[in-house]
Design a protein around this motif. Structure first.
Motif, mmCIF file in Angstrom:
data_model
loop_
_atom_site.group_PDB
_atom_site.id
_atom_site.type_symbol
_atom_site.label_atom_id
_atom_site.label_comp_id
_atom_site.label_asym_id
_atom_site.label_seq_id
_atom_site.Cartn_x
_atom_site.Cartn_y
_atom_site.Cartn_z
ATOM 1 N N ARG A 1 -2.899 -4.531 9.386
ATOM 2 C CA ARG A 1 -3.543 -3.695 8.373
ATOM 3 C C ARG A 1 -4.248 -2.527 9.042
ATOM 4 O O ARG A 1 -4.927 -2.705 10.064
ATOM 5 N N GLU B 1 -9.596 1.160 6.506
ATOM 6 C CA GLU B 1 -9.870 1.917 5.286
ATOM 7 C C GLU B 1 -10.665 3.178 5.629
ATOM 8 O O GLU B 1 -11.343 3.246 6.656
ATOM 9 N N GLY C 1 0.835 -1.188 0.000
ATOM 10 C CA GLY C 1 0.000 0.000 0.000
ATOM 11 C C GLY C 1 0.874 1.243 0.000
ATOM 12 O O GLY C 1 2.107 1.158 -0.031
#
Length: 388
Positions: free
Chosen positions: A108, A111, A67
């Motif tokens: 992670r 979002e 990312g």
């Protein structure tokens, strides 16, 4: 030091060698990967999957994801749902090189709420989004329970709530706080028994994230406002739990009684479910317990004998704010003393020093509560403390 770094630093030599080999391979390909992600030139043929194949020598169960970052690019290497690999993922992260165009993570991140649309969900998971709303509620074990609403069946809704929560909240919040998930279909049975579909509503990811954060704030408001090191055990109200309904596969299934000042902590321990120290401390404390077998030489028939050890450990740990006693239990096979500590490595050494010379020390062991660490057994005797 937290328990994951403590265990990561004591992985077998062959695993650490495999991690170093992976990072050496990655560093050799870092510039090519930078060009691959930064350039639109079609002649760049570097394949990120081929580069990351080397991670399989560390563990085929570790997951990875590229990312963006403030430096340019990010690589996340995570245990994902395999909790037992969390110390391994921590070791991979801690041994990563410092590269100018890269950031490395072990979980992670969440979002942006606005990205989690029905189209985004369908593209990521390959199924249409049936979920329309997620309610949050603080469970009695300190974790946050979810009720998923929508037009699918209960299992589909629960599965999608788990997926949506992981995307919106990020992996770390998911691990630390997510509790039981239930599905509650909104479609109702019609006169002939068929499901009558209600008009579909879009899933409000931002609203869910706001509710979840508010429930975390509620949970924190109910936690002890001082670290356990700051409050002597005699100055706390004690809650006695009788463990007559404890499950047979519980790690302390022999428990008969369990005493603690925190009702939430008591329910979390006795339930045997997923445990996160973040659900029980505002002060970066990590929870572990000491197990001392009951033998003919040390039967611990008198609870005051266990109490004397509790006081010694609390005094030794709290002297410089390193930790304190949290709870204690009497079992048929052993006695147990739960501790909250801020630096695991120093605390383990302090416990070993405190117990040194006692007749029961060689058989005593320390055990972490946090998820993915339960299999580790640490000798509490100072001369047996050789994990390197």
């Amino acid at each position: 030091m937290d328990p994951y770094s403590y265990v990561a630093g004591r992985l077998p030599t062959d695993q650490r060698k495999a991690i170093r080999a992976f990072w050496s391979h990655f560093e050799a390909n870092a510039d090519a990967l930078d060009q691959y992600f930064s350039s639109k030139m079609t002649e760049i043929t570097t394949d990120p999957s081929e580069v990351m194949a080397a991670l399989g020598s560390v563990s085929p169960e570790l997951m990875w994801e590229f990312g963006p970052s403030d430096r340019g690019h990010a690589l996340t290497v995570t245990a994902e749902w395999h909790d037992d690999n969390r110390p391994l993922a921590r070791a991979v992260h801690d041994m990563a090189p410092d590269l100018p165009r890269w950031r490395f993570h072990e979980v992670r991140s969440g979002e942006s709420d606005s990205r989690v649309t029905a189209d985004y969900f369908a593209a990521r998971f390959g199924k249409p989004l049936a979920l329309t709303h997620i309610d949050t509620a603080l469970g009695r074990d300190g974790r946050i329970d979810l009720t998923a609403r929508g037009q699918g069946n209960a299992k589909t809704l629960a599965d999608q709530a788990l997926q949506a929560a992981s995307i919106v909240l990020g992996e770390e919040v998911d691990r630390d706080w997510l509790g039981f998930i239930d599905g509650a279909p909104t479609a109702k049975a019609g006169i002939f028994g068929r499901l009558r579909q209600q008009p579909a509503e879009p899933f409000d990811a931002a609203g869910f994230a706001e509710r979840f954060r508010a429930t975390i704030a509620d949970a924190k408001s109910q936690m002890p406002q001082q670290p356990y090191s700051a409050v002597p055990p005699d100055n706390r109200e004690a809650i006695l739990f009788k463990a007559n309904k404890i499950h047979s596969d519980h790690r302390r299934c022999d428990l008969m009684t369990f005493t603690t000042s925190s009702e939430t902590y008591g329910h979390a321990v006795l339930s045997g479910g997923r445990f996160s120290s973040r659900c029980h401390s505002l002060h970066d404390e990590w929870f572990l317990y000491l197990r001392i077998p009951r033998t003919s030489d040390t039967p611990f028939d008198d609870v005051s004998e266990r109490g004397a050890i509790e006081d010694r450990l609390h005094d030794a740990l709290s002297a410089d704010g390193l930790g304190g006693m949290v709870a204690a239990g009497h079992g048929q096979e052993a006695v147990y003393i739960d501790l909250a500590v801020t630096d695991v490595a120093l605390a383990v050494e302090r416990v070993a020093q405190t117990l040194g010379g006692e007749i029961y020390a060689d058989a005593a062991t320390l055990h972490f509560l946090d998820q993915g660490l339960q299999r580790l057994i640490i000798p509490a005797a100072p001369d047996l403390l050789t994990l390197n």
